[in-house]
Design a protein around this motif. Structure first.
Motif, PDB file in Angstrom:
ATOM      1  N   ALA A 296       1.038  -0.920   0.050  1.00  0.00           N
ATOM      2  CA  ALA A 296       0.615   0.160  -0.214  1.00  0.00           C
ATOM      3  C   ALA A 296       0.838   1.181   0.294  1.00  0.00           C
ATOM      4  N   VAL A 297       0.519   2.677  -0.355  1.00  0.00           N
ATOM      5  CA  VAL A 297       1.229   3.247  -0.916  1.00  0.00           C
ATOM      6  C   VAL A 297       0.473   4.443  -0.757  1.00  0.00           C
ATOM      7  N   VAL A 298       1.143   5.571   0.347  1.00  0.00           N
ATOM      8  CA  VAL A 298       0.168   7.060   1.021  1.00  0.00           C
ATOM      9  C   VAL A 298       0.816   7.883   0.201  1.00  0.00           C
ATOM     10  N   ARG A 299      -0.344   8.758  -0.600  1.00  0.00           N
ATOM     11  CA  ARG A 299      -0.002   9.846  -1.486  1.00  0.00           C
ATOM     12  C   ARG A 299      -0.618  10.916  -0.884  1.00  0.00           C
ATOM     13  N   GLU A 330       1.952  22.092  -7.786  1.00  0.00           N
ATOM     14  CA  GLU A 330       1.767  22.130  -6.025  1.00  0.00           C
ATOM     15  C   GLU A 330       2.984  19.852  -6.070  1.00  0.00           C
ATOM     16  N   SER A 331       3.816  19.958  -4.875  1.00  0.00           N
ATOM     17  CA  SER A 331       4.626  18.559  -4.388  1.00  0.00           C
ATOM     18  C   SER A 331       3.942  17.096  -4.369  1.00  0.00           C
ATOM     19  N   LEU A 332       4.389  16.355  -4.589  1.00  0.00           N
ATOM     20  CA  LEU A 332       3.896  15.099  -3.958  1.00  0.00           C
ATOM     21  C   LEU A 332       4.989  13.854  -3.666  1.00  0.00           C
ATOM     22  N   PHE A 333       4.567  13.533  -2.612  1.00  0.00           N
ATOM     23  CA  PHE A 333       4.952  12.076  -1.913  1.00  0.00           C
ATOM     24  C   PHE A 333       3.988  11.142  -1.734  1.00  0.00           C
ATOM     25  N   ILE A 334       5.338  10.155  -2.443  1.00  0.00           N
ATOM     26  CA  ILE A 334       4.880   8.602  -1.939  1.00  0.00           C
ATOM     27  C   ILE A 334       5.654   8.223  -0.674  1.00  0.00           C
ATOM     28  N   VAL A 335       4.500   7.217  -0.259  1.00  0.00           N
ATOM     29  CA  VAL A 335       5.538   6.893   0.148  1.00  0.00           C
ATOM     30  C   VAL A 335       4.691   5.361   1.454  1.00  0.00           C
ATOM     31  N   THR A 336       5.894   4.161   0.416  1.00  0.00           N
ATOM     32  CA  THR A 336       5.445   3.146   0.799  1.00  0.00           C
ATOM     33  C   THR A 336       5.211   2.309   1.764  1.00  0.00           C
ATOM     34  N   THR A 337       4.101   1.885   2.485  1.00  0.00           N
ATOM     35  CA  THR A 337       4.402   1.203   3.578  1.00  0.00           C
ATOM     36  C   THR A 337       4.320  -0.611   3.511  1.00  0.00           C
ATOM     37  N   THR A 338       5.284  -1.288   4.578  1.00  0.00           N
ATOM     38  CA  THR A 338       4.650  -2.409   5.178  1.00  0.00           C
ATOM     39  C   THR A 338       4.142  -3.100   4.928  1.00  0.00           C
ATOM     40  N   GLU A 339       3.272  -2.777   5.585  1.00  0.00           N
ATOM     41  CA  GLU A 339       1.345  -3.216   5.784  1.00  0.00           C
ATOM     42  C   GLU A 339       0.568  -3.051   5.462  1.00  0.00           C
ATOM     43  N   MET A 340      -0.139  -3.555   4.834  1.00  0.00           N
ATOM     44  CA  MET A 340      -1.811  -3.205   3.726  1.00  0.00           C
ATOM     45  C   MET A 340      -2.014  -2.543   5.074  1.00  0.00           C
ATOM     46  N   PRO A 341      -2.615  -0.735   4.461  1.00  0.00           N
ATOM     47  CA  PRO A 341      -3.356  -0.276   5.904  1.00  0.00           C
ATOM     48  C   PRO A 341      -4.839  -0.371   6.553  1.00  0.00           C
ATOM     49  N   GLU A 342      -5.418  -1.060   6.364  1.00  0.00           N
ATOM     50  CA  GLU A 342      -6.570  -2.240   7.405  1.00  0.00           C
ATOM     51  C   GLU A 342      -5.506  -2.307   8.968  1.00  0.00           C
ATOM     52  N   GLN A 343      -4.736  -2.763   8.820  1.00  0.00           N
ATOM     53  CA  GLN A 343      -3.901  -2.921   9.815  1.00  0.00           C
ATOM     54  C   GLN A 343      -3.330  -1.993  10.988  1.00  0.00           C
ATOM     55  N   THR A 344      -2.996  -0.655  10.282  1.00  0.00           N
ATOM     56  CA  THR A 344      -2.486   0.574  10.210  1.00  0.00           C
ATOM     57  C   THR A 344      -3.508   1.238  10.922  1.00  0.00           C
ATOM     58  N   ARG A 345      -3.381   2.027  11.839  1.00  0.00           N
ATOM     59  CA  ARG A 345      -4.553   2.868  11.957  1.00  0.00           C
ATOM     60  C   ARG A 345      -3.588   4.650  12.137  1.00  0.00           C
ATOM     61  N   ASN A 346      -4.569   5.350  11.810  1.00  0.00           N
ATOM     62  CA  ASN A 346      -4.480   6.815  10.567  1.00  0.00           C
ATOM     63  C   ASN A 346      -2.985   6.890  10.615  1.00  0.00           C
ATOM     64  N   VAL A 347      -2.809   6.092   8.585  1.00  0.00           N
ATOM     65  CA  VAL A 347      -1.210   5.327   8.217  1.00  0.00           C
ATOM     66  C   VAL A 347      -1.648   6.983   7.863  1.00  0.00           C
ATOM     67  N   GLU A 348      -2.101   7.993   7.186  1.00  0.00           N
ATOM     68  CA  GLU A 348      -1.417   8.921   6.291  1.00  0.00           C
ATOM     69  C   GLU A 348      -1.573  10.327   7.071  1.00  0.00           C
ATOM     70  N   GLN A 349      -2.116  10.171   8.542  1.00  0.00           N
ATOM     71  CA  GLN A 349      -1.184  11.121   9.397  1.00  0.00           C
ATOM     72  C   GLN A 349      -0.680  11.184   9.613  1.00  0.00           C
ATOM     73  N   ARG A 350       0.669   9.760   9.941  1.00  0.00           N
ATOM     74  CA  ARG A 350       1.578   9.170  10.374  1.00  0.00           C
ATOM     75  C   ARG A 350       3.063   9.601   9.715  1.00  0.00           C
ATOM     76  N   ALA A 351       2.002   9.013   7.942  1.00  0.00           N
ATOM     77  CA  ALA A 351       3.486   9.562   6.894  1.00  0.00           C
ATOM     78  C   ALA A 351       3.002  10.675   6.822  1.00  0.00           C
ATOM     79  N   ALA A 352       2.423  11.554   7.098  1.00  0.00           N
ATOM     80  CA  ALA A 352       2.692  13.095   6.966  1.00  0.00           C
ATOM     81  C   ALA A 352       4.085  13.674   8.281  1.00  0.00           C
TER      82      ALA A 352
END
Length: 437
Positions: A296-299, A330-352
């Motif tokens: 999963a990625v956070v954009r 604008e600037s675009l950031f892509i953060v690749t995760t190690t787990e699928m998002p349903e396993q992690t809470r607030n993933v966008e906030q943590r990426a930011a």
């Protein structure tokens, strides 16, 4: 198909492998028909949820394809970026890129890389020197061991593996050290770090894959009178003995050609094959033994300037790497995760928060978009034993070839692997096809 002197090729799948094969075959005068079940060409290249397209210098087949389309690495649309590592103490360190020829460049780069301690640099340089001098042989069982087991046997600590080697394995192979075979990891390291000076350069195209590759190839195919048919799923291969005689479509019609090239995912290919071939040939039986991993990625998009693209490898438990580039507004950031998002809470906030802690995202910047995208079955698992299960492009069926990033190319299942497989299929077909008069 109406037969002419030139031989005909029917390609199933309009992703990078199928497009590459179609491009080269049409250039060489063969009659090409390209079928795809989707409404647009490009396959995974059109998936905006995927990480940015970045092209290392060692991806020679990709650069050959781009040059055939009139592009080279000096074009203004390509921006260079550096390979950076985020260390546990919070530092960001770059891997050096010195324009020095031969082994001196490798010695200089490793000697100056601050991600290793002095003792670790000395250990690695000494090991490479023994390899070059022939006094030490690389183990022959690397395909049967994990990269983690191999590095541990060489004396690398668990902390160093997690800080440097595991982020590298994730970036080069999309597999973790405890999963990927030592052979696959070693081959990827050698291709990027131990060959020509230009091989470990990384460029990020400022154009989308659609503009960079898909449309130029489509235009060339149109000029060569190739036939492209979209939204046309194939149902099955028809055959006589051990030869393909046609492809039946879902609507019941049948397309015939001299050559057939399957450039679809391995699980889609198995569904098209006759049961007789699946039970008779190990080549096809092993398709079911290939496994994939999902990501999963956070954009995150923000209204702030970015001078140049960034590629940062992380040792974080949740995030694998950060890719950033400047868009028109604008600037675009892509953060690749190690787990699928349903396993992690607030993933966008943590990426930011991670981006802000590294100074990439300004706390005062206006975030215009933030979302998490799942990429299912996106990469091939390269666990020990996988190499022998990846099929060669030439199948046991005389006029059937197979292309895709998951086939045996010597590369992980990336864009280079897909393009290599398509190029090899084009070479096999054009080398055996009758000449055009």
């Amino acid at each position: 198909m109406t037969r002419t002197t030139a031989q005909s090729v029917l390609i199933l799948g309009g992703g990078p492998a199928g497009l590459t094969a179609a491009h080269y075959l049409a250039q060489r005068g063969l009659r090409v028909t390209l079928l795809d079940r989707a409404s647009i060409l490009g396959g995974s290249l059109t998936d905006e949820s995927r990480p940015f397209l970045s092209i290392p210098g060692c991806h020679h087949a990709t650069w050959r394809l781009l040059r055939s389309l009139g592009l080279n690495s000096d074009e203004r649309i390509f921006q260079k970026t550096n390979l950076e590592f985020h260390l546990p103490d919070g530092r960001l360190v770059r891997y050096p890129h010195a324009p020095i020829p031969g082994p001196l460049r490798i010695l200089f780069n490793i000697g100056c890389f601050a991600g290793f301690s002095w003792s670790e640099r000395w250990r690695l340089l000494s090991w490479l020197e023994e390899i070059w001098e022939g006094s030490l042989k690389i183990a022959t069982d690397l395909e049967h061991r994990t990269a983690q087991e191999w590095l541990t046997s060489l004396g690398y600590s668990e902390s160093l593996q997690q800080t440097i080697w595991n982020p590298l394995a994730r970036w080069l192979t999309e597999n973790d050290l405890h999963v990927v075979s030592a052979g696959s990891f070693a081959a990827s390291l050698a291709s990027f770090f131990l060959q020509r000076s230009s091989d470990n350069r990384i460029v990020v195209p400022q154009q989308s894959p659609l503009t960079l590759l898909i449309k130029p190839i489509s235009d060339r195919l149109a000029q060569e009178d190739a036939m492209i048919t979209l939204e046309t799923p194939a149902a099955e291969f028809q055959f006589e003995q051990d030869r393909v005689t046609g492809v039946r479509l879902r609507d019941g019609s049948v397309l015939q050609a001299d050559w057939y090239l399957s450039a679809v995912p391995h699980n889609h290919l198995a569904a098209l094959l006759p049961e007789r071939w699946l039970s008779r040939f190990a080549y096809f039986q092993q398709l079911s033994e290939l496994t994939t991993v999902s990501r999963a990625v956070v954009r995150i998009a923000a209204q702030q300037p970015l001078r140049s693209p960034r590629l940062i490898l992380l040792s974080d438990k949740l995030f694998r790497r950060i890719e950033a580039r400047s868009e028109p507004t604008e600037s675009l950031f892509i953060v690749t995760t190690t787990e699928m998002p349903e396993q992690t809470r607030n993933v966008e906030q943590r990426a930011a928060s991670l981006l802000q802690s590294l100074g990439l995202l300004h706390t005062s910047s206006v975030i215009t978009a933030g979302r998490t995208c799942e990429i299912h079955d996106s990469f091939l698992s390269l666990a020990p034993g996988t190499k022998v299960r990846r099929p060669l492009q030439k199948s046991p069926i005389a006029n059937l070839l197979v292309a895709g990033a998951w086939t045996d190319t010597g590369w992980p299942s990336n864009l280079e692997s897909a393009i290599v497989s398509g190029e090899r299929c084009a070479n096999i077909i054009s080398g055996h096809a009758r000449p055009t008069y």
